[in-house]
Design a protein around this motif. Structure first.
Motif, PDB file in Angstrom:
ATOM      1  N   PRO B  52      27.275  46.726  46.762  1.00  0.00           N
ATOM      2  CA  PRO B  52      27.051  46.315  45.363  1.00  0.00           C
ATOM      3  C   PRO B  52      27.795  45.025  45.030  1.00  0.00           C
ATOM      4  O   PRO B  52      28.570  44.508  45.839  1.00  0.00           O
ATOM      5  CB  PRO B  52      27.622  47.485  44.576  1.00  0.00           C
ATOM      6  CG  PRO B  52      28.674  48.053  45.456  1.00  0.00           C
ATOM      7  CD  PRO B  52      28.258  47.799  46.875  1.00  0.00           C
ATOM      8  N   TYR B  53      27.554  44.547  43.823  1.00  0.00           N
ATOM      9  CA  TYR B  53      28.291  43.378  43.331  1.00  0.00           C
ATOM     10  C   TYR B  53      29.786  43.693  43.297  1.00  0.00           C
ATOM     11  O   TYR B  53      30.177  44.769  42.848  1.00  0.00           O
ATOM     12  CB  TYR B  53      27.878  43.051  41.896  1.00  0.00           C
ATOM     13  CG  TYR B  53      26.553  42.354  41.739  1.00  0.00           C
ATOM     14  CD1 TYR B  53      25.883  41.785  42.800  1.00  0.00           C
ATOM     15  CD2 TYR B  53      25.982  42.257  40.469  1.00  0.00           C
ATOM     16  CE1 TYR B  53      24.671  41.138  42.617  1.00  0.00           C
ATOM     17  CE2 TYR B  53      24.771  41.615  40.276  1.00  0.00           C
ATOM     18  CZ  TYR B  53      24.118  41.057  41.356  1.00  0.00           C
ATOM     19  OH  TYR B  53      22.932  40.427  41.166  1.00  0.00           O
ATOM     20  N   ALA B  54      30.589  42.757  43.754  1.00  0.00           N
ATOM     21  CA  ALA B  54      32.034  42.878  43.543  1.00  0.00           C
ATOM     22  C   ALA B  54      32.309  42.447  42.103  1.00  0.00           C
ATOM     23  O   ALA B  54      31.673  41.524  41.603  1.00  0.00           O
ATOM     24  CB  ALA B  54      32.772  41.976  44.514  1.00  0.00           C
ATOM     25  N   ALA B  55      33.221  43.141  41.460  1.00  0.00           N
ATOM     26  CA  ALA B  55      33.508  42.832  40.055  1.00  0.00           C
ATOM     27  C   ALA B  55      34.852  42.132  39.928  1.00  0.00           C
ATOM     28  O   ALA B  55      35.756  42.388  40.723  1.00  0.00           O
ATOM     29  CB  ALA B  55      33.514  44.108  39.235  1.00  0.00           C
ATOM     30  N   PRO B  56      34.991  41.257  38.947  1.00  0.00           N
ATOM     31  CA  PRO B  56      36.313  40.642  38.729  1.00  0.00           C
ATOM     32  C   PRO B  56      37.285  41.666  38.159  1.00  0.00           C
ATOM     33  O   PRO B  56      36.869  42.706  37.665  1.00  0.00           O
ATOM     34  CB  PRO B  56      36.023  39.536  37.725  1.00  0.00           C
ATOM     35  CG  PRO B  56      34.815  39.985  36.984  1.00  0.00           C
ATOM     36  CD  PRO B  56      34.003  40.780  37.969  1.00  0.00           C
ATOM     37  N   PRO B  58      39.672  43.463  35.487  1.00  0.00           N
ATOM     38  CA  PRO B  58      39.451  43.598  34.037  1.00  0.00           C
ATOM     39  C   PRO B  58      40.124  42.462  33.267  1.00  0.00           C
ATOM     40  O   PRO B  58      41.166  41.949  33.691  1.00  0.00           O
ATOM     41  CB  PRO B  58      40.102  44.940  33.703  1.00  0.00           C
ATOM     42  CG  PRO B  58      40.153  45.688  34.990  1.00  0.00           C
ATOM     43  CD  PRO B  58      40.270  44.670  36.075  1.00  0.00           C
ATOM     44  N   PHE B  60      38.503  39.575  32.389  1.00  0.00           N
ATOM     45  CA  PHE B  60      37.972  38.269  32.815  1.00  0.00           C
ATOM     46  C   PHE B  60      37.656  37.374  31.617  1.00  0.00           C
ATOM     47  O   PHE B  60      38.014  36.197  31.592  1.00  0.00           O
ATOM     48  CB  PHE B  60      36.698  38.490  33.654  1.00  0.00           C
ATOM     49  CG  PHE B  60      36.110  37.232  34.206  1.00  0.00           C
ATOM     50  CD1 PHE B  60      36.513  36.736  35.438  1.00  0.00           C
ATOM     51  CD2 PHE B  60      35.154  36.519  33.495  1.00  0.00           C
ATOM     52  CE1 PHE B  60      35.977  35.569  35.957  1.00  0.00           C
ATOM     53  CE2 PHE B  60      34.603  35.351  34.004  1.00  0.00           C
ATOM     54  CZ  PHE B  60      35.017  34.873  35.234  1.00  0.00           C
ATOM     55  N   THR B  61      37.004  37.969  30.596  1.00  0.00           N
ATOM     56  CA  THR B  61      36.593  37.175  29.434  1.00  0.00           C
ATOM     57  C   THR B  61      37.808  36.622  28.682  1.00  0.00           C
ATOM     58  O   THR B  61      37.792  35.468  28.248  1.00  0.00           O
ATOM     59  CB  THR B  61      35.724  38.025  28.496  1.00  0.00           C
ATOM     60  OG1 THR B  61      34.746  38.705  29.283  1.00  0.00           O
ATOM     61  CG2 THR B  61      35.006  37.175  27.483  1.00  0.00           C
ATOM     62  N   ARG B  63      40.697  35.934  29.976  1.00  0.00           N
ATOM     63  CA  ARG B  63      41.253  34.834  30.788  1.00  0.00           C
ATOM     64  C   ARG B  63      40.388  33.586  30.641  1.00  0.00           C
ATOM     65  O   ARG B  63      40.895  32.471  30.639  1.00  0.00           O
ATOM     66  CB  ARG B  63      41.347  35.253  32.260  1.00  0.00           C
ATOM     67  CG  ARG B  63      42.367  36.344  32.512  1.00  0.00           C
ATOM     68  CD  ARG B  63      42.669  36.517  33.993  1.00  0.00           C
ATOM     69  NE  ARG B  63      41.545  36.991  34.781  1.00  0.00           N
ATOM     70  CZ  ARG B  63      41.129  38.261  34.819  1.00  0.00           C
ATOM     71  NH1 ARG B  63      41.757  39.186  34.105  1.00  0.00           N
ATOM     72  NH2 ARG B  63      40.101  38.609  35.572  1.00  0.00           N
ATOM     73  N   TRP B  64      39.066  33.803  30.498  1.00  0.00           N
ATOM     74  CA  TRP B  64      38.192  32.647  30.321  1.00  0.00           C
ATOM     75  C   TRP B  64      38.480  31.934  29.003  1.00  0.00           C
ATOM     76  O   TRP B  64      38.544  30.710  28.939  1.00  0.00           O
ATOM     77  CB  TRP B  64      36.715  33.058  30.363  1.00  0.00           C
ATOM     78  CG  TRP B  64      35.859  31.854  30.301  1.00  0.00           C
ATOM     79  CD1 TRP B  64      35.590  30.991  31.311  1.00  0.00           C
ATOM     80  CD2 TRP B  64      35.224  31.311  29.149  1.00  0.00           C
ATOM     81  NE1 TRP B  64      34.823  29.954  30.859  1.00  0.00           N
ATOM     82  CE2 TRP B  64      34.582  30.129  29.545  1.00  0.00           C
ATOM     83  CE3 TRP B  64      35.141  31.723  27.816  1.00  0.00           C
ATOM     84  CZ2 TRP B  64      33.859  29.345  28.656  1.00  0.00           C
ATOM     85  CZ3 TRP B  64      34.420  30.943  26.937  1.00  0.00           C
ATOM     86  CH2 TRP B  64      33.785  29.767  27.356  1.00  0.00           C
ATOM     87  N   GLN B  65      38.699  32.728  27.956  1.00  0.00           N
ATOM     88  CA  GLN B  65      38.994  32.119  26.647  1.00  0.00           C
ATOM     89  C   GLN B  65      40.285  31.304  26.702  1.00  0.00           C
ATOM     90  O   GLN B  65      40.380  30.231  26.119  1.00  0.00           O
ATOM     91  CB  GLN B  65      39.070  33.191  25.573  1.00  0.00           C
ATOM     92  CG  GLN B  65      37.692  33.571  25.061  1.00  0.00           C
ATOM     93  CD  GLN B  65      37.709  34.763  24.144  1.00  0.00           C
ATOM     94  OE1 GLN B  65      38.503  35.678  24.329  1.00  0.00           O
ATOM     95  NE2 GLN B  65      36.832  34.770  23.160  1.00  0.00           N
TER      96      GLN B  65
END
Ligand SMILES: [Zn+2]
Lengths: 197, 177
Positions: B52-56, B58, B60-61, B63-65
């Protein structure tokens, strides 16, 4: 692939950063996965995924709404990762570092957990044997169900070039798989031969 | 033995024709080498398809901000540096231009003073012309589009700059002689 409201993209294009945050929330996983499969290291993948969203945010005005947003976004990520791989070439990345894996619905036993971890490790070793462009083609084909045409468009090449890339890549993947398999068998054999304490 | 078409068929994910598929099965029965490639690819592709997809991690959003905010601060800082550099450049040009005049002033204050008075007078005359032009434009009915006004003003500006440049060249030349 996730689809988001076109209106949300329109809002983000107008400069609504809250709308863009929703987009980040929705696409963090596919983007991170692409970066992780390409780079093989979760920390580098985090950095590349963050950078992808930053670049997407900065050039969102140039996004053409007739194209699929996910294709556009993944294209930014793939190009960034290919550049990173070309830059580092010789730096070694540890294969022990694991990405964050979602807790499965049912709690796996230690054996199942070991298998999941082992799968992740093997796949990264297999991908690592491929060059940046071949790796991108494999990742886009197997994880994102991109067609040959879409991959050709992303990698700025022809469909027949993509087909031969994938062919070469499959042979390499099969070979790496066999090597790992024989390695595993020899180490397991040794383990059985060694006297127990 | 020639394995090439068989290896190609094994690794191609496109459907084979009945004849090709038959030939492949026949070859696989006889060739351990190709059989090994077939098995390895079957396992490897199964692994590719089940992973499956590897997930970042918790958050992430968030940290993006933070990253976006950091980028904005950096952009502002860059803008400030550009403003400082431009100001410094202008100051430098002014010093170079007028520094020589200060030296001139020390050498022959009277002639320079006259030159400056002449320059001031010419500026005043330019101002007078501009005033006249604008008063004419003011009387023109609003049918004249704004763009025409813009170009007219631009042209007048260009003329006056050209005139000033010529004037300056002439006075400098005279001073040298
Ligand atoms: Zn064969």
């Amino acid at each position: 692939m996730i689809q988001i409201e076109p209106d949300l993209i329109l809002q983000a294009q107008k400069g609504n950063s809250e709308a863009f945050t929703t987009i980040v929330e929705a696409y963090q996983r596919p983007v991170f996965n692409l970066c992780y499969r390409m780079l093989g290291d979760p920390d580098e993948a985090e950095d590349a995924a963050q950078e992808t969203f930053l670049r997407a945010y900065n050039k969102l005005r140039g996004y053409d709404p007739t194209r699929a947003f996910s294709t556009w976004l993944l294209s930014i990520a793939a190009h960034y990762c290919i550049d990173q791989l070309r830059k580092r070439r010789l730096t070694l990345v540890s294969m022990d570092a694991m990405p964050y894996l979602d807790p499965p619905d049912t709690n796996p036993g230690p054996e199942a957990a070991f298998h999941i971890k082992e799968d992740q490790r093997r796949i990264q070793v297999m991908l690592k044997a491929l060059g940046p462009q071949d790796r991108a083609a494999v990742v886009l084909y197997y994880w994102y169900d991109f067609s040959y045409e879409e991959i050709a468009q992303q990698l700025e090449t022809t469909v027949s070039a993509v087909k031969s890339r994938l062919h070469r890549a499959r042979l390499s993947l099969a070979q790496t798989w066999s090597e790992q398999e024989s390695q595993r068998l020899t180490t397991e054999g040794k383990r059985h031969e060694s006297p127990a304490f | 033995m020639n394995h090439q078409p068989f290896k190609d068929w094994l690794l191609s994910e496109e459907p084979l024709e009945a004849q090709q598929s038959q030939a492949l099965q026949q070859h696989l029965r006889e060739c351990a080498d190709c059989r090994q490639v077939e098995n390895a690819w079957a396992d490897a592709s199964a692994l590719l398809r089940r992973t499956p997809y590897a997930a970042p991690a918790p958050g992430f959003t968030d940290r993006w901000q933070q990253r976006l905010a950091a980028q904005r601060v950096q952009a502002q800082r860059k803008q400030a540096w550009v403003a400082i550099a431009v100001t410094a450049g202008i100051a430098f040009v002014l010093i170079v231009l007028f520094g020589t005049h200060v030296l001139d002033l020390l050498a022959s204050p009277a002639s320079l003073l006259l030159a400056w008075i002449a320059r001031l007078a010419s500026l005043l005359s330019v101002y007078g012309i501009l005033q006249e032009v604008f008063s004419v434009l003011g009387r023109v009915p609003p049918m004249v589009p704004a763009i025409a006004l813009f170009f007219a003003v631009g042209f007048v500006c260009f003329l006056s700059v050209a005139w000033l440049a010529t004037y300056r060249q002439l006075t400098t030349a005279r001073r040298v002689v």
